[in-house]
Design a protein around this motif. Structure first.
Motif, PDB file in Angstrom:
ATOM      1  N   ARG A 153      34.574  45.200  17.002  1.00 19.27           N
ATOM      2  CA  ARG A 153      34.271  45.270  18.428  1.00 19.27           C
ATOM      3  C   ARG A 153      35.429  44.688  19.218  1.00 19.27           C
ATOM      4  O   ARG A 153      36.081  43.732  18.804  1.00 19.27           O
ATOM      5  CB  ARG A 153      32.995  44.507  18.765  1.00 19.27           C
ATOM      6  CG  ARG A 153      31.735  45.082  18.166  1.00 19.27           C
ATOM      7  CD  ARG A 153      30.500  44.433  18.755  1.00 19.27           C
ATOM      8  NE  ARG A 153      30.381  44.709  20.177  1.00 19.27           N
ATOM      9  CZ  ARG A 153      29.444  44.169  20.965  1.00 19.27           C
ATOM     10  NH1 ARG A 153      28.573  43.324  20.465  1.00 19.27           N
ATOM     11  NH2 ARG A 153      29.405  44.471  22.246  1.00 19.27           N
ATOM     12  N   MET A 199      26.068  53.980  28.161  1.00 18.18           N
ATOM     13  CA  MET A 199      26.898  53.810  26.968  1.00 18.18           C
ATOM     14  C   MET A 199      27.177  55.175  26.350  1.00 18.18           C
ATOM     15  O   MET A 199      26.258  55.958  26.113  1.00 18.18           O
ATOM     16  CB  MET A 199      26.216  52.901  25.948  1.00 18.18           C
ATOM     17  CG  MET A 199      27.046  52.675  24.680  1.00 18.18           C
ATOM     18  SD  MET A 199      26.297  51.500  23.537  1.00 18.18           S
ATOM     19  CE  MET A 199      26.506  49.960  24.435  1.00 18.18           C
ATOM     20  N   TYR A 242      31.152  53.179  23.608  1.00 15.57           N
ATOM     21  CA  TYR A 242      31.857  52.649  24.784  1.00 15.57           C
ATOM     22  C   TYR A 242      30.821  52.245  25.818  1.00 15.57           C
ATOM     23  O   TYR A 242      30.122  53.089  26.387  1.00 15.57           O
ATOM     24  CB  TYR A 242      32.811  53.697  25.346  1.00 15.57           C
ATOM     25  CG  TYR A 242      33.498  53.294  26.630  1.00 15.57           C
ATOM     26  CD1 TYR A 242      34.004  52.011  26.806  1.00 15.57           C
ATOM     27  CD2 TYR A 242      33.643  54.203  27.672  1.00 15.57           C
ATOM     28  CE1 TYR A 242      34.640  51.640  27.975  1.00 15.57           C
ATOM     29  CE2 TYR A 242      34.287  53.843  28.863  1.00 15.57           C
ATOM     30  CZ  TYR A 242      34.774  52.562  29.005  1.00 15.57           C
ATOM     31  OH  TYR A 242      35.393  52.193  30.170  1.00 15.57           O
ATOM     32  N   ASP A 243      30.730  50.949  26.054  1.00 18.40           N
ATOM     33  CA  ASP A 243      29.748  50.391  26.992  1.00 18.40           C
ATOM     34  C   ASP A 243      30.319  50.446  28.410  1.00 18.40           C
ATOM     35  O   ASP A 243      31.267  49.733  28.743  1.00 18.40           O
ATOM     36  CB  ASP A 243      29.422  48.950  26.600  1.00 18.40           C
ATOM     37  CG  ASP A 243      28.281  48.366  27.420  1.00 18.40           C
ATOM     38  OD1 ASP A 243      27.875  49.005  28.410  1.00 18.40           O
ATOM     39  OD2 ASP A 243      27.816  47.266  27.086  1.00 18.40           O
ATOM     40  N   LYS A 244      29.745  51.298  29.256  1.00 15.17           N
ATOM     41  CA  LYS A 244      30.211  51.452  30.628  1.00 15.17           C
ATOM     42  C   LYS A 244      29.483  50.537  31.608  1.00 15.17           C
ATOM     43  O   LYS A 244      29.741  50.579  32.809  1.00 15.17           O
ATOM     44  CB  LYS A 244      30.027  52.904  31.078  1.00 15.17           C
ATOM     45  CG  LYS A 244      30.893  53.896  30.327  1.00 15.17           C
ATOM     46  CD  LYS A 244      30.689  55.302  30.876  1.00 15.17           C
ATOM     47  CE  LYS A 244      31.635  56.295  30.231  1.00 15.17           C
ATOM     48  NZ  LYS A 244      31.446  57.664  30.770  1.00 15.17           N
ATOM     49  N   PRO A 300      34.395  46.430  25.610  1.00 19.01           N
ATOM     50  CA  PRO A 300      33.303  47.407  25.696  1.00 19.01           C
ATOM     51  C   PRO A 300      33.272  48.396  24.537  1.00 19.01           C
ATOM     52  O   PRO A 300      32.383  49.240  24.469  1.00 19.01           O
ATOM     53  CB  PRO A 300      33.590  48.130  27.015  1.00 19.01           C
ATOM     54  CG  PRO A 300      35.080  48.076  27.136  1.00 19.01           C
ATOM     55  CD  PRO A 300      35.492  46.744  26.548  1.00 19.01           C
TER      56      PRO A 300
END
Length: 288
Positions: A50, A147, A141-143, A53
């Motif tokens: 990780r 996601m 990809y965490d926006k 994001p």
């Protein structure tokens, strides 16, 4: 002796890159620019990384042998990165997700990357290709409010010419086919790299990752950006929770020095608490 030959190769590439435009280029997926493959052999069948994001999970698969299926390892090390760069570059150049391996693999490794393709070295390259051919990958990809998640095999198909072989011999693919999802992403979300730089960094997984990351990140910047060492530790270390920050800094600085030698357009400054990236020209200028 190995260090001196490596340094000489980097210096020669530096002079060459300063003097001439790229003669050969390869393509890399922006999906993998932020999070790379493992650096060392994974003790297990799942690997996770990780960084901010971005999240990556790899799961080992099975390859076909003359005696059935055999569980493979998760691809790791510099050879796996070189294999992936060779195949993504070929897919973009040929404009197809179906890439002939048997005709291009050894020649590419020998002529383009300058690697010794005799004996043990070629065996490692082929093993990493087989590892890559059956690994399952999840990228997230965490926006913030949403996601984006991409998951599945990198390759959807392998074509194998069947020949009488010894028992438990891994079958070598004549052609690989990228999955449609990965190939579509490669068509729209890719960036180009100078093969001379890739060749000169073939000794170091981390230096390859740093070069690919800088090539993706710096030319998109609008202003200088500070990245804290702790963030870099999670991005460029297999075991960030147990790795010492001081030893990681030494390894990262060495990899960064090598990457900057073959990416002279890039400007980076190292501070005590962070690394500063400056807007820079890409290693390969976008074509109209």
């Amino acid at each position: 002796m190995k260090d001196s030959s490596t340094n000489l190769r980097l210096i020669e590439a530096h002079v060459d890159i300063l003097g001439e435009l790229p003669r050969e280029i390869t393509a890399h997926s922006t999906m993998l620019a932020q999070l790379g493959l493992p650096y060392r052999k994974v003790d297990g069948k799942v690997f996770e990384r990780r960084s901010g994001p971005y999240s990556l999970q790899l799961r080992a698969g099975s390859s076909l042998t003359t005696n059935g299926f055999l569980r493979q390892e998760i691809p790791f090390g510099s050879k796996s990165r070189l294999v992936l760069l060779m195949l993504t570059g070929a897919a973009v150049r040929l404009r197809t997700r179906h890439v002939p391996v048997d005709k291009t693999f050894t020649a590419f490794c020998r002529d383009t990357l300058g690697l010794d393709t005799n004996g043990r070295n070629l065996k490692i390259l082929k093993t990493q290709l087989l590892n890559m051919s059956c690994v399952d990958m999840t990228l997230a990809y965490d926006k913030g409010k949403t996601m984006d998640v991409t998951q599945g095999a990198i390759f959807s198909k392998l074509s194998v010419a069947l020949q009488p072989e010894a028992n438990q011999t891994l079958l070598w693919p004549d052609e690989i086919s990228f999955s449609e999802e990965f190939f579509r992403s490669l068509q729209t979300h890719r960036y180009m790299l100078d093969t001379r730089a890739i060749r000169s960094l073939s000794h170091s997984s981390r230096a390859l990752d740093v070069y690919c990351w800088l090539a993706y990140r710096c030319w998109r910047l609008k202003r200088p950006t500070n990245i804290r060492w702790r963030s870099l530790l999670f991005q460029f270390s297999d075991n960030p929770k147990t790795a010492g920050l001081a030893s990681f800094k030494r390894r990262f600085k060495k990899a960064l020095q090598s990457a900057l030698l073959v990416y002279p357009q890039c400007r980076v400054e190292i501070e005590r608490d962070y690394v500063t990236l400056f807007p820079s020209k890409p290693p390969v200028l976008p074509r109209p």
